[in-house]
Design an enzyme around this catalytic site. Sequence first.
Site, PDB file in Angstrom:
ATOM      1  CB  SER A  19      -0.912  -0.001   1.228  1.00 47.02           C
ATOM      2  OG  SER A  19      -1.807  -1.081   1.185  1.00 47.02           O
ATOM      3  CG  PHE A  20       1.323   3.525   2.386  1.00 49.08           C
ATOM      4  CD1 PHE A  20       0.889   4.744   1.895  1.00 49.08           C
ATOM      5  CD2 PHE A  20       0.431   2.734   3.082  1.00 49.08           C
ATOM      6  CE1 PHE A  20      -0.409   5.164   2.109  1.00 49.08           C
ATOM      7  CE2 PHE A  20      -0.868   3.146   3.305  1.00 49.08           C
ATOM      8  CZ  PHE A  20      -1.294   4.373   2.814  1.00 49.08           C
ATOM      9  CE  LYS A  38       5.128  -1.967   2.468  1.00 50.55           C
ATOM     10  NZ  LYS A  38       3.793  -2.428   2.937  1.00 50.55           N
ATOM     11  CG  ASP A 128      -6.501  -3.451   0.347  1.00 48.20           C
ATOM     12  OD1 ASP A 128      -7.470  -3.619  -0.429  1.00 48.20           O
ATOM     13  OD2 ASP A 128      -5.368  -3.125  -0.043  1.00 48.20           O
TER      14      ASP A 128
END
EC number: 2.7.11.1
Length: 416
Positions: A19-20, A38, A128
């Site tokens: 998502s980010f 990440k 989500d």
Amino acid sequence: MELRVGNKYRLGRKIGSGSFGDIYLGANIATGEEVAIKLECVKTKHPQLHIESKFYKMMQGGVGIPSIKWCGAEGDYNVMVMELLGPSLEDLFNFCSRKFSLKTVLLLADQMISRIEYIHSKNFIHRDVKPDNFLMGLGKKGNLVYIIDFGLAKKYRDARTHQHIPYRENKNLTGTARYASINTHLGIEQSRRDDLESLGYVLMYFNLGSLPWQGLKAATKRQKYERISEKKMSTPIEVLCKGYPSEFSTYLNFCRSLRFDDKPDYSYLRQLFRNLFHRQGFSYDYVFDWNMLKFGAARNPEDMDRERREHEREERMGQLRGSATRALPPGPPAGATGNRLRNVAEPMASTPTSRIQQSGNTSPRAISRVDRERKVSMRLHRGAPANVSSSDLTGRQEVSRISASQTSVPFDHLGK
């Protein structure tokens, strides 16, 4: 050129997006253990990785929750190092020609309901739920379904008092329109029921190959979301599930009947599908479609029974660990992130090459598309040596787990 994180991990090639931020392959320099790394640029307008890492830490100890190995800042990037997992269910769905057998869908449903229940037990909703956010494990955990990406997770009740967040309307919500609940389309605050309704659409997606509201054309994204909403609301559950066992329509009807603050009966939903599984004469051997497609020969019955026992033992141990885990500091309060656009990956100000500590002088070798696809295919062998040597990290290229057409995006209240 070798890139290092925390002077402990070697950074490899990009393997996906969340998502980010983006996700890279990495390895522990000392042990060679492969990890997922990440990255998020510290200059991003709405930093989110630190919050997401807190969510992961609060979820630690649960079955199917990736372990977090290191968090911190490195140069101009926020970094989270976590357990490396296998392909997503979307990857595997494509590998199986976009159709899963009933047995595979039911095996997945059982674990996916449990993952969502665990997150809810920790006072959060995921918001989500989609195939891209469920990954299979590697090696001995190749039959275990993991849930990932807490970039949109939200606290729905107080950890001490269990006071539920208030019902609200006219909300600007985020998520993936394809799997969003009807109440989400209507701008109603999300709660536990919405995660489960989204899962119902995911299961029918696996059954059907696509959902009736896919592929709709519109001039703008807003108009497209409106068309998806209209199609979803005008498609009766019985029509959506026509030709498939009634348990799927029962599941969706149950989810839609829940009130905003109701606690879902997860055991009832699991048992619904387990009873169907037994009536169909299926065996809990954890042989999924991708196993049969890649390796058609039947496995030894003793091995299958052993795997079943190991899986059940891990589920029990995870539940015990989860219940015994000391409470960590609570995450941000509900709604603390405001109404900003929240589910689009922020562009990086520059490549990690220019920002993360560099050493060595090795340049990445080019890899053809055919070779990339071969490597992705190789990951699908359950129990096979999915890892590559640390020295090959700079040469390994993975296909992004999340395609552009399915990336979660914010969508405005459609009633306006």
